[in-house]
Enzyme design. Structure first.
Site, PDB file in Angstrom:
ATOM      1  N   ILE A 244       0.802  -1.223   0.000  1.00  0.00           N
ATOM      2  CA  ILE A 244       0.000   0.000   0.000  1.00  0.00           C
ATOM      3  C   ILE A 244       0.834   1.272   0.000  1.00  0.00           C
ATOM      4  O   ILE A 244       0.296   2.363  -0.050  1.00  0.00           O
ATOM      5  CB  ILE A 244      -0.971   0.028   1.212  1.00  0.00           C
ATOM      6  CG1 ILE A 244      -0.227  -0.264   2.506  1.00  0.00           C
ATOM      7  CG2 ILE A 244      -2.126  -0.938   0.982  1.00  0.00           C
ATOM      8  CD1 ILE A 244      -1.125  -0.188   3.724  1.00  0.00           C
ATOM      9  N   GLY A 245       2.113   1.132   0.049  1.00  0.00           N
ATOM     10  CA  GLY A 245       2.913   2.358   0.005  1.00  0.00           C
ATOM     11  C   GLY A 245       4.372   2.043  -0.174  1.00  0.00           C
ATOM     12  O   GLY A 245       4.852   0.989   0.232  1.00  0.00           O
ATOM     13  N   GLU A 246       5.051   2.942  -0.835  1.00  0.00           N
ATOM     14  CA  GLU A 246       6.466   2.750  -1.059  1.00  0.00           C
ATOM     15  C   GLU A 246       7.164   4.081  -0.865  1.00  0.00           C
ATOM     16  O   GLU A 246       6.754   5.090  -1.460  1.00  0.00           O
ATOM     17  CB  GLU A 246       6.687   2.244  -2.486  1.00  0.00           C
ATOM     18  CG  GLU A 246       7.818   1.269  -2.576  1.00  0.00           C
ATOM     19  CD  GLU A 246       7.965   0.711  -3.972  1.00  0.00           C
ATOM     20  OE1 GLU A 246       7.025   0.829  -4.774  1.00  0.00           O
ATOM     21  OE2 GLU A 246       9.034   0.169  -4.256  1.00  0.00           O
ATOM     22  N   GLY A 247       8.147   4.089  -0.038  1.00  0.00           N
ATOM     23  CA  GLY A 247       8.838   5.346   0.223  1.00  0.00           C
ATOM     24  C   GLY A 247      10.320   5.218   0.021  1.00  0.00           C
ATOM     25  O   GLY A 247      10.794   4.263  -0.590  1.00  0.00           O
ATOM     26  N   THR A 248      11.027   6.186   0.530  1.00  0.00           N
ATOM     27  CA  THR A 248      12.466   6.205   0.352  1.00  0.00           C
ATOM     28  C   THR A 248      13.137   5.139   1.195  1.00  0.00           C
ATOM     29  O   THR A 248      14.128   4.556   0.806  1.00  0.00           O
ATOM     30  CB  THR A 248      13.013   7.573   0.763  1.00  0.00           C
ATOM     31  OG1 THR A 248      12.183   8.574   0.203  1.00  0.00           O
ATOM     32  CG2 THR A 248      14.422   7.760   0.268  1.00  0.00           C
TER      33      THR A 248
ATOM     34  N   VAL B  58       5.286  -0.284   2.639  1.00  0.00           N
ATOM     35  CA  VAL B  58       4.242  -0.612   3.604  1.00  0.00           C
ATOM     36  C   VAL B  58       3.255  -1.592   2.955  1.00  0.00           C
ATOM     37  O   VAL B  58       2.854  -1.419   1.806  1.00  0.00           O
ATOM     38  CB  VAL B  58       3.513   0.652   4.089  1.00  0.00           C
ATOM     39  CG1 VAL B  58       2.454   0.291   5.114  1.00  0.00           C
ATOM     40  CG2 VAL B  58       4.487   1.652   4.697  1.00  0.00           C
TER      41      VAL B  58
ATOM     42  N   SER C 207      11.268   2.699   3.035  1.00  0.00           N
ATOM     43  CA  SER C 207      10.445   1.567   3.437  1.00  0.00           C
ATOM     44  C   SER C 207       9.338   1.296   2.439  1.00  0.00           C
ATOM     45  O   SER C 207       9.016   2.120   1.594  1.00  0.00           O
ATOM     46  CB  SER C 207       9.822   1.850   4.798  1.00  0.00           C
ATOM     47  OG  SER C 207       9.006   2.987   4.706  1.00  0.00           O
TER      48      SER C 207
ATOM     49  N   ASP D 234       8.706  15.869   8.562  1.00  0.00           N
ATOM     50  CA  ASP D 234       8.162  15.492   7.257  1.00  0.00           C
ATOM     51  C   ASP D 234       6.637  15.535   7.279  1.00  0.00           C
ATOM     52  O   ASP D 234       5.981  14.589   6.825  1.00  0.00           O
ATOM     53  CB  ASP D 234       8.678  14.109   6.859  1.00  0.00           C
ATOM     54  CG  ASP D 234       8.534  13.867   5.367  1.00  0.00           C
ATOM     55  OD1 ASP D 234       8.383  14.851   4.619  1.00  0.00           O
ATOM     56  OD2 ASP D 234       8.554  12.702   4.958  1.00  0.00           O
TER      57      ASP D 234
ATOM     58  N   LYS E 209       5.348  -2.246   8.043  1.00  0.00           N
ATOM     59  CA  LYS E 209       6.315  -1.344   7.418  1.00  0.00           C
ATOM     60  C   LYS E 209       7.640  -2.073   7.317  1.00  0.00           C
ATOM     61  O   LYS E 209       8.262  -2.392   8.329  1.00  0.00           O
ATOM     62  CB  LYS E 209       6.454  -0.081   8.264  1.00  0.00           C
ATOM     63  CG  LYS E 209       7.414   0.938   7.689  1.00  0.00           C
ATOM     64  CD  LYS E 209       7.326   2.253   8.451  1.00  0.00           C
ATOM     65  CE  LYS E 209       8.300   3.252   7.854  1.00  0.00           C
ATOM     66  NZ  LYS E 209       8.088   4.604   8.345  1.00  0.00           N
TER      67      LYS E 209
END
Lengths: 451, 620
Positions: free
Chosen positions: A70-74, A78, A76, A212, A125
């Site tokens: 459901i999510g992709e960041g720098t 999720v 991590s 952030d 996460k």
């Protein structure tokens, strides 16, 4: 498929500087990662990713059933997952379940039956293995410290398998910011901000800077009128790496420092000898150290002192980011700032505040702003004008400033102005925000008595 | 205050600074010169004594005995001593530090008093300049004139002060062994090089001595001048160094004073100060175009922000962020192609009106009119292109600008645009948005040509800016949740619609030039921005393919997406301190595995994790 791949950028600085290297090592990247709801059909890539994750993390499948990414960041990724062993543990974090318990008249047996039918979801996460243990420790520790804050996403638990660390967080139902920011009524905006600022206050009360704050990191459910602050990957304790900055001085002291600066003397020398000041220039091969400061955060949400590499940043950088969120609501523009990099960000701010104020803010941090950008005016534009323009309401013959804005909007703009004060020392604190008449008001319009 | 002074004294370079060598070297030499043993005290110490001694001369005689007036002098001496006395016994340093602390409270007051005194005194001074280079002399002259003193061109009895760069002869009455310290150590060599041989009796300095005229070293005067010029000194220690720096900036001749290192540093930054300041030094980048320059006011660090944009023909075409025409929901700093489309359509509609009017008059004129709006085309595009160049690059985009100039000859601006021209884009664009949807009269090829160009630009500005540069940039057709693949498909759809007709609506050479310009990033992007740049280019490459290849790709595209093919994810590993091109590959590398399996790396984190264990339900 609702995976948002945030742009993963490390050390975006284009400045003529050398601290890029350190920056990309440090926690200075943009972080992102949108957690969007909905299962939908899974992409092959995501399925493969999940399969590999399950295979790599020992015993994870016994505890959780991964559903989607459901999510992709720098730092991590999720995942949404079903909590298979939910009933084995105390679940104080689960506010929904607590509410159920309270509201429900049914027996305990019935409840557990209901529970068995209803899958419990969590967010997992996966912190990338390239993150240092210290960074991970920092994030988890801060989350642990903030566990009792109502608007901060609590940490349920965390695991490590070799270099892979995963944090288990509640799965929070929310809507994508883009789906509602333009449609929110003034009261809904107020609700949103009350949630946001109560989260920020509890973070700041613990002397933690989130660094952030942006819509993607504040998961809000308009139907429940409840939101939680997430992603403490860039958060730090206030005063970490604190160094004296010009902005710490009292005003007169600072003015004196500016007057006796090398630059001021250069000006004086040029004036006394009647020589025009040469065009600004800088060394090609600059051997001087570069000014270093934590610039972690997301472009477009960075406070001016972050852009100017102030070495004495405080919690007030978060207030600025909150102010930008309010600006987004009022202007119905998202993102409001494009800010491809810090220089662009600074110029964009200058378009609004004007050269004079930006020069002052540069002085504040011991720096000189020189520019000849023609579209930058001396005094800038008022927020009222900008909001009217952004919402297409300005007429050629505007009778006066703020004409055409509702009273609600005017009050909101005043509040926003207090959050978006260029001088952190004059910026409103989270506590003051919550006491501000704008937030302290019921829907009927009367000011509530502070509890 | 002392705490701020201390680091200056502890600057590691101070030990190796040319100044220090100078002191030691020249000190020895001067000792040898005068036949002294030079064994007694280290030269540095002597200089200190000399300086404080010298400075007492400046003190108001009435206050010579009082502490406050001398505080500053002592302070000056102490400050200098601190710089010099690196090799001094520590007790000595401790002493100075203590005195400094003791005197700190009186400092500001003392400086003010000193300033007041000398501001009063200066008008009575008659100064004779001895052995000064012309440029220094003229500059110093200006300064002393401002303070009310006057210059005597020829040495005479009326002179009260002689300013010299030469060795100062000993005071007649003095027999102190410290006396040789009075020789300005820094200028011994100067003396040796002096063209005019010193002949006692005729030498001005000797005569001045005999006449009881004060003889000051140039740097002493400069120090005084800078201190007098400084307003109320805020912090004595700092103000001394600062003003000395300033003095050095004014003084072209480097004075071998305690702040030589700082002077050298400043010279590195701003170039030698005795050069013509209107001509840039060779090793300096001069900001020529439209610039923003944010730099440290004391030039101690690199500029925080520098960017030089090439001067555009109109400011709206500038590449720096400025308010743009945008619709609701859009970032007001990013060009909104839909909004632009509206404007262009409006223009086209107007052109149609005009055309119709002209056609009514004469047939031949109409063909000319058709050509006129078409000529607008490149201008609109070239403006569009400016958006692309907003991607951060270290240097200005000269190649792009050149491509612009070559490919897009700027047509004469149509007069009907002038209504919005003089105004801020903010208000100009708002007017456009208020006009609403433009009237469309007849689907003439001219108007469609405009539209095509805008679709093309839509792909560019929207997709480049929102996917690659700004993931958060909104698009009406581009939601945050869209995966890469989806947006890629969307782009292809747009591309198909755009690229084909655009080929015949405008010269293809123009398109090629523009593509070349976009992809021609001669300067490698900064390492950190590289990845982002690659993404940007990745988007562009496809777009930049010539038509046949692009169409081939279009057929292949759906098939290619089927197999699970992970893009290598480049990044940086904090644990190995290594950059990598492929995340997965890196994680399996021996170095990384070694780190992952080393228990000691995880001890601290594990300690926390035990605290984070999920509490089991209490079994009832």
């Amino acid at each position: 498929m609702l995976v948002h791949e945030d742009d993963v950028k490390r050390g975006d600085s284009t400045e003529v500087e050398t601290d890029e290297l350190e920056e990309s090592m440090g926690p200075l990247e943009e972080s992102g990662g949108t957690v969007s709801e909905g299962d939908g059909e899974m992409d092959d890539l995501v399925a493969d990713d999940i399969a590999r994750f399950e295979a790599s993390f020992k015993n994870i499948t016994q505890r959780y059933r991964l559903i989607n990414r459901i999510g992709e960041g720098t730092f991590s990724t999720v995942y949404k997952a079903e909590d298979l062993l939910y009933d084995h543990y105390q679940n104080d974090w689960d506010l929904e379940a607590n509410k159920e318990n309270r509201d429900s008249d049914s027996s305990a047996v019935k409840q557990s039956l209901v529970r068995q039918q209803k899958p419990r979801y969590v967010a997992i996460k996966k912190i990338y293995v390239t993150s240092s243990p210290l960074r991970i420790l920092n994030e988890l520790e801060l989350l642990h410290d903030l566990r009792s804050s109502p608007n901060v996403c609590p940490l349920i638990t965390a695991f490590r398998h070799q270099d892979q660390v995963i944090a288990i967080l509640p799965y929070f139902q929310h809507k994508d910011f883009r789906d509602y920011y333009r449609d929110f009524s003034m009261d809904e905006i107020r609700d949103y901000l009350r949630n946001l600022f109560s989260a920020v206050k509890s973070v700041h009360d613990a002397d933690i800077i989130h660094r952030d704050i942006k819509p993607t990191n504040f998961l809000y459910s308009p139907s429940q009128r409840h939101g939680v602050l997430v992603d403490f990957g860039l958060a730090e304790r206030e005063g970490t790496d604190y160094h004296h900055c010009q902005c710490c001085y009292e005003q007169e002291e600072r003015a004196r420092k500016v007057q006796s600066s090398v630059y001021a003397r250069k000006l004086d020398a040029a004036r006394t000898s009647n020589v025009p000041l040469p065009k600004p220039s800088y060394p090609k091969d600059d051997q001087r150290p570069s000014r270093r400061a934590n610039r972690a955060g997301t472009r477009g949400f960075r406070a001016p002192e972050v852009l100017l590499k102030c070495t004495a940043q405080s919690c007030l950088i978060d207030i600025w980011s909150c102010g930008i969120i309010l600006l987004t609501f009022l202007s119905k523009r998202f993102p409001f700032f494009h800010s491809a990099d810090d220089i662009d960000a600074f110029i964009e701010l200058s378009c609004i505040f004007g050269k004079q104020k930006m020069k002052q803010v540069a002085f504040l941090h011991g720096q000189i702003l020189q520019t000849n950008i023609p579209s930058m005016t001396e005094t800038g534009h008022s927020w009222e004008k900008i909001i009217l323009w952004c919402t297409g309401r300005n007429k050629k013959s505007a009778e006066g400033p703020g004409e055409g804005l509702s009273e609600d909007e005017k009050e909101a703009i005043n509040f926003m102005r207090a959050c978006l004060n260029l001088h952190p020392g004059n910026r409103i604190s989270a506590e003051e925000c919550l006491e501000h008449p704008y937030l302290n008001r019921t829907e009927s319009g009367s000011t509530t008595v502070a509890a | 205050m002392t705490s701020r002074r201390a680091p200056l004294a502890n600057v590691p370079q101070a030990v190796n600074s040319p100044f220090r060598n100078g002191v030691v070297g020249s000190g020895k030499r001067s000792n040898a010169h005068l036949g002294h043993g030079g064994q007694g005290q280290p030269p540095a110490k002597k200089q200190v004594i000399e300086l404080s001694d010298d400075d007492t001369e400046n003190v108001d005689p009435r206050k010579r005995n009082g502490v406050p007036p001398t505080a500053f002098e002592q302070k000056l001496a102490a400050a200098r001593e601190k710089k010099v006395a690196v090799q001094q016994p520590t007790t000595q340093q401790a002493n100075t530090e203590r005195t400094q602390k003791d005197l700190a409270a009186d400092d500001v007051d003392a400086v003010r008093q000193w300033q007041r005194y000398y501001r009063r005194q200066f008008p009575t001074f008659v100064i004779y300049f001895d052995n000064l280079p012309d440029d220094v002399r003229s500059r110093t002259l200006r300064q002393i004139l401002l303070l009310g003193a006057r210059e005597e061109k020829f040495f005479s009895k009326s002179v009260t002060h002689v300013i010299t760069t030469r060795q100062i002869p000993p005071e007649l009455t003095s027999t102190s062994p410290d006396e040789d310290g009075r020789y300005d150590v820094g200028h011994v060599t100067h003396n040796e090089d002096a063209r005019k041989p010193i002949s006692h009796g005729s030498d001005i300095l000797t005569r001045a001595r005999h006449l009881g005229i004060k003889i000051w070293a140039l740097e002493k005067l400069q120090r005084m001048l800078s201190l007098l010029e400084a307003g109320a000194a805020d912090d004595v220690g700092v103000s001394v160094t600062r003003s000395q720096v300033a003095a050095n900036k004014v003084a072209p001749k480097p004075t071998k004073d305690a702040d030589l290192e700082q002077l050298l540093r400043n010279e590195k930054i701003t170039g030698p100060t005795d050069r013509d300041m209107t001509v840039a030094a060779q090793d300096m980048c001069v900001l020529q175009g439209i610039y923003i320059y944010i730099h440290d006011m004391n030039e101690q660090t690199r500029p925080v922000m520098v960017r030089d944009y090439t001067k555009p023909k109109e400011k709206e075409a500038g590449k720096w962020p400025q308010f743009r025409l945008t619709g609701e929901g859009r970032c007001p700093f990013v060009d909104d192609p839909q909004m632009r489309k509206k404007v262009v359509q409006e223009q086209a509609a107007r052109a149609q009106d005009e055309l119709a009017a002209v056609q009514r008059q004469t047939r031949t004129a109409s063909t000319q009119q058709v050509a006129k709006p078409a000529a607008n085309l490149p201008r609109v595009l070239s403006e569009q292109q400016t958006n692309l160049r907003r991607s951060p690059r270290k240097l200005d985009s000269k190649p792009l600008a050149q491509a612009d100039a070559a490919a897009a000859p700027q047509p004469a601006k149509p007069s009907r645009q002038s209504s919005t021209q003089g105004m801020l884009p903010l208000f100009g664009s708002a007017q456009h948005s208020l006009r609403g949807t433009p009237r469309m009269i007849g689907g003439e090829p001219v108007a469609s040509g405009m539209q095509h160009s805008n679709i093309t630009s839509a792909i560019r500005s929207q997709y480049i800016s929102s996917t690659a540069i700004s993931s958060t940039a909104p698009g009406a057709n581009f939601r945050v949740g869209d995966s890469k693949e989806v947006s890629a498909l969307k782009r292809k759809v747009l591309e198909r619609g755009a690229s084909v007709p655009s080929n015949h609506s405008m010269p293809s050479s123009y398109m090629n030039d523009m593509r070349a310009a976009i992809n021609n990033d001669r300067d490698p992007p900064p390492r950190a921005a590289k990845r982002k740049a690659q993404e940007t280019l990745g988007v562009l490459y496809e777009d930049a393919e010539d038509g046949s290849r692009a169409s081939k790709q279009r057929k292949q595209a759906p098939k290619r997406q089927k197999p699970i093919e992970r893009d290598p994810k480049p990044g940086y590993c904090e644990n190995c301190r290594d950059k990598f091109d492929d995340f997965d590959e890196h994680c399996l590398s021996r170095k990384h595995r070694k780190f992952a399996l080393a228990q000691e790396n995880w001890a601290e984190l594990d300690a926390l994790l035990t605290h984070l264990k999920r509490p089991h339900k209490v079994v009832q």
